[in-house]
Structures are given as structure tokens and as C-alpha cells.
Motif scaffolding. Structure first.
Motif, PDB file in Angstrom:
ATOM      1  N   ALA A  52       1.368   0.873   5.770  1.00 12.81           N
ATOM      2  CA  ALA A  52       2.147   0.973   4.521  1.00 12.81           C
ATOM      3  C   ALA A  52       2.663  -0.376   4.040  1.00 12.81           C
ATOM      4  O   ALA A  52       2.879  -0.581   2.847  1.00 12.81           O
ATOM      5  CB  ALA A  52       3.296   1.947   4.711  1.00 12.81           C
ATOM      6  N   ASP A  53       2.839  -1.336   4.971  1.00 17.20           N
ATOM      7  CA  ASP A  53       3.402  -2.632   4.565  1.00 17.20           C
ATOM      8  C   ASP A  53       2.332  -3.641   4.129  1.00 17.20           C
ATOM      9  O   ASP A  53       2.643  -4.799   3.840  1.00 17.20           O
ATOM     10  CB  ASP A  53       4.272  -3.215   5.684  1.00 17.20           C
ATOM     11  N   THR A  54       1.072  -3.204   4.037  1.00 20.90           N
ATOM     12  CA  THR A  54      -0.003  -4.106   3.599  1.00 20.90           C
ATOM     13  C   THR A  54       0.194  -4.486   2.134  1.00 20.90           C
ATOM     14  O   THR A  54       0.234  -3.606   1.267  1.00 20.90           O
ATOM     15  CB  THR A  54      -1.382  -3.413   3.745  1.00 20.90           C
ATOM     16  N   PRO A  55       0.341  -5.797   1.834  1.00 21.72           N
ATOM     17  CA  PRO A  55       0.528  -6.165   0.422  1.00 21.72           C
ATOM     18  C   PRO A  55      -0.747  -5.902  -0.390  1.00 21.72           C
ATOM     19  O   PRO A  55      -1.845  -6.223   0.065  1.00 21.72           O
ATOM     20  CB  PRO A  55       0.825  -7.663   0.461  1.00 21.72           C
ATOM     21  N   VAL A  56      -0.587  -5.314  -1.557  1.00 20.64           N
ATOM     22  CA  VAL A  56      -1.727  -5.090  -2.463  1.00 20.64           C
ATOM     23  C   VAL A  56      -1.645  -6.061  -3.642  1.00 20.64           C
ATOM     24  O   VAL A  56      -2.646  -6.659  -4.018  1.00 20.64           O
ATOM     25  CB  VAL A  56      -1.798  -3.618  -2.933  1.00 20.64           C
ATOM     26  N   TYR A  57      -0.454  -6.221  -4.229  1.00 18.83           N
ATOM     27  CA  TYR A  57      -0.302  -7.238  -5.282  1.00 18.83           C
ATOM     28  C   TYR A  57       1.108  -7.787  -5.347  1.00 18.83           C
ATOM     29  O   TYR A  57       2.054  -7.148  -4.915  1.00 18.83           O
ATOM     30  CB  TYR A  57      -0.755  -6.737  -6.657  1.00 18.83           C
ATOM     31  N   CYS A 107       0.827  -1.209   0.000  1.00 20.76           N
ATOM     32  CA  CYS A 107       0.000   0.000   0.000  1.00 20.76           C
ATOM     33  C   CYS A 107       0.866   1.266   0.000  1.00 20.76           C
ATOM     34  O   CYS A 107       0.608   2.198  -0.764  1.00 20.76           O
ATOM     35  CB  CYS A 107      -0.938  -0.037   1.201  1.00 20.76           C
ATOM     36  N   GLY A 108       1.911   1.263   0.822  1.00 22.15           N
ATOM     37  CA  GLY A 108       2.780   2.438   0.921  1.00 22.15           C
ATOM     38  C   GLY A 108       3.514   2.780  -0.372  1.00 22.15           C
ATOM     39  O   GLY A 108       3.958   3.916  -0.557  1.00 22.15           O
ATOM     40  N   ASP A 109       3.647   1.794  -1.280  1.00 24.85           N
ATOM     41  CA  ASP A 109       4.313   2.045  -2.567  1.00 24.85           C
ATOM     42  C   ASP A 109       3.391   2.786  -3.541  1.00 24.85           C
ATOM     43  O   ASP A 109       3.850   3.280  -4.567  1.00 24.85           O
ATOM     44  CB  ASP A 109       4.708   0.714  -3.253  1.00 24.85           C
ATOM     45  N   LEU A 110       2.089   2.797  -3.230  1.00 25.65           N
ATOM     46  CA  LEU A 110       1.107   3.277  -4.210  1.00 25.65           C
ATOM     47  C   LEU A 110       0.671   4.718  -3.940  1.00 25.65           C
ATOM     48  O   LEU A 110      -0.519   5.060  -4.050  1.00 25.65           O
ATOM     49  CB  LEU A 110      -0.091   2.310  -4.269  1.00 25.65           C
ATOM     50  N   SER A 111       1.640   5.541  -3.648  1.00 20.96           N
ATOM     51  CA  SER A 111       1.383   6.966  -3.415  1.00 20.96           C
ATOM     52  C   SER A 111       0.772   7.604  -4.666  1.00 20.96           C
ATOM     53  O   SER A 111       1.254   7.389  -5.772  1.00 20.96           O
ATOM     54  CB  SER A 111       2.720   7.611  -3.056  1.00 20.96           C
ATOM     55  N   GLY A 112      -0.306   8.350  -4.486  1.00 18.58           N
ATOM     56  CA  GLY A 112      -0.918   9.061  -5.606  1.00 18.58           C
ATOM     57  C   GLY A 112      -1.832   8.212  -6.469  1.00 18.58           C
ATOM     58  O   GLY A 112      -2.404   8.711  -7.434  1.00 18.58           O
ATOM     59  N   VAL A 113      -2.004   6.932  -6.111  1.00 16.50           N
ATOM     60  CA  VAL A 113      -2.819   6.041  -6.945  1.00 16.50           C
ATOM     61  C   VAL A 113      -4.305   6.113  -6.563  1.00 16.50           C
ATOM     62  O   VAL A 113      -5.177   6.159  -7.434  1.00 16.50           O
ATOM     63  CB  VAL A 113      -2.282   4.593  -6.853  1.00 16.50           C
ATOM     64  N   PHE A 114      -4.579   6.143  -5.260  1.00 16.49           N
ATOM     65  CA  PHE A 114      -5.977   6.146  -4.798  1.00 16.49           C
ATOM     66  C   PHE A 114      -6.430   7.573  -4.501  1.00 16.49           C
ATOM     67  O   PHE A 114      -5.641   8.396  -4.021  1.00 16.49           O
ATOM     68  CB  PHE A 114      -6.097   5.255  -3.563  1.00 16.49           C
TER      69      PHE A 114
END
Ligand code: 6PG
Ligand code: NI
Length: 186
Positions: A47-52, A29-36
């Protein structure tokens, strides 16, 4: 005499590769800044929650060579927006890709260079031809992991910057109903 070798294999029910040299990348989740679009909701998720996860078979590199990869996109929402991949154009814009739905249910968001977006339903067995010059993103609208198999040229590369301003469509869930909305200035 001719020898017969065993190629890698993919389990069609789970999308798990075996037998090959597999490279794995987790996007959190933390890697996806600006996506949502809901910044507060995004910040509230650890931030460490896996999304894919993307698993790729090791391939020879170069013009004409192909990658095979599996994306496993977790189910979930950030605010009212479904979990999705970052999405990209290929760095070599003209290079296309093929996706196959393996498990779960979701959408493939496609957008051309004119900013026109469309959606294809992804389900087990679905075949998606992503033309050249077309950005692509997976969206998990279901309650289980969405797995999709992809085949694309090793020279394609990724251009994430051109869509940093976002895609022209957002897909949200409201009380179990899936809605796709046009985004202004998308
Ligand atoms: C590719 C494929 C695919 C994609 C993943 C993750 O070109 O490599 O389209 O493997 O990379 O689904 O999506 P993002 O690269 O947009 O994070
Ligand atoms: Ni791609």
C-alpha cells in the motif's frame, strides 16, 4: 531603478522545480482504491508504494489566479493496467487546464460529461489543452517516470466522486503492446 527578481525555475529534463516555495503530495498505491480494475493485483502491491508525486508552486488564491504543478507518474502495472493518476473533473466544471509533456511517454485520457473518452499522446514538448467540463487522467505507458507540467485556475478544485465508477476507457499493456479498450458501463 527597477529591480529584477529571479522567478522559480523548472528543469525541463527532469521536471524539478527550484527556487520557489514548493508543496509536494505523494499518492501511493493504497490511496488508489477502486481505480484499477484488477483488485487482486492491486491488493498484492504494498500500500505504501508511491505511484505519483505532485509538486506545486505556492500561488496566490482566488478568482483569476493560477497554479503551476508538476506530476511525476512512476512506470508500472497493476495487473495488466498501467499506473495512472486517479483522474478528476474540476469542482468548478467549466475551468480548463493546460498540460505540457516534460519527460517519459504516456497518454492523457480526456472524458466529457457525456462519457465520451479520447486519448492524447504525451511526450516531451507535447501541449494539451484540456477544455472545461472535461475529466482528465495521466497514464504512464513507458518504462521511465512520466512528468507533465500543468497550469490551472486556483479556483478549479477537484471532483473525484463523479468518476468513482471509472472512466470509459482502460489502457493495458500486453507483451509490450499498448491497448485501449472501451469499458462497459464505464
Ligand atoms: C489539477 C491537475 C493535476 C492533477 C495531478 C494528480 O487539477 O490539480 O490536473 O495537478 O491533480 O495530475 O491527479 P489527480 O488529482 O487526479 O490525483
Ligand atoms: Ni485538473
Amino acid at each position: 531603478s527597477t529591480s529584477i527578481s529571479m522567478p522559480p525555475d523548472v528543469a525541463f529534463l527532469t521536471g524539478q522545480f527550484s527556487g520557489g516555495n514548493v508543496i509536494k503530495k505523494v499518492t501511493r498505491c493504497g490511496d488508489l482504491s477502486g481505480v484499477f480494475h484488477d483488485l487482486t493485483a492491486w491488493q498484492a502491491i504494498p500500500a505504501d508504494t508511491p505511484v505519483y508525486e505532485v509538486e506545486m508552486l505556492d500561488s496566490p488564491q482566488g478568482e483569476g489566479e493560477l497554479y503551476v504543478g508538476m506530476t511525476h507518474l512512476h512506470p508500472g502495472l497493476v495487473g495488466d493496467e498501467f499506473y495512472m493518476t486517479r483522474g478528476h473533473f474540476h469542482q468548478r466544471r467549466e475551468q480548463g487546464e493546460v498540460y505540457f509533456g516534460i519527460r517519459g511517454s504516456g497518454l492523457l485520457l480526456l472524458q466529457n460529461e457525456q462519457g465520451e473518452a479520447r486519448l492524447e499522446q504525451v511526450s516531451p514538448g507535447s501541449v494539451h489543452i484540456i477544455p472545461g467540463n472535461t475529466a482528465h487522467r495521466l497514464i504512464n505507458t513507458g518504462t521511465e517516470i512520466l512528468s507533465a507540467l500543468a497550469v490551472w485556475p486556483t479556483v478549479a478544485g477537484h471532483d473525484y466522486r463523479s468518476l468513482a465508477g471509472g472512466f470509459a476507457l482502460r489502457v493495458t499493456g500486453h507483451e509490450g503492446k499498448i491497448q485501449a479498450k472501451d469499458v462497459q458501463n464505464g
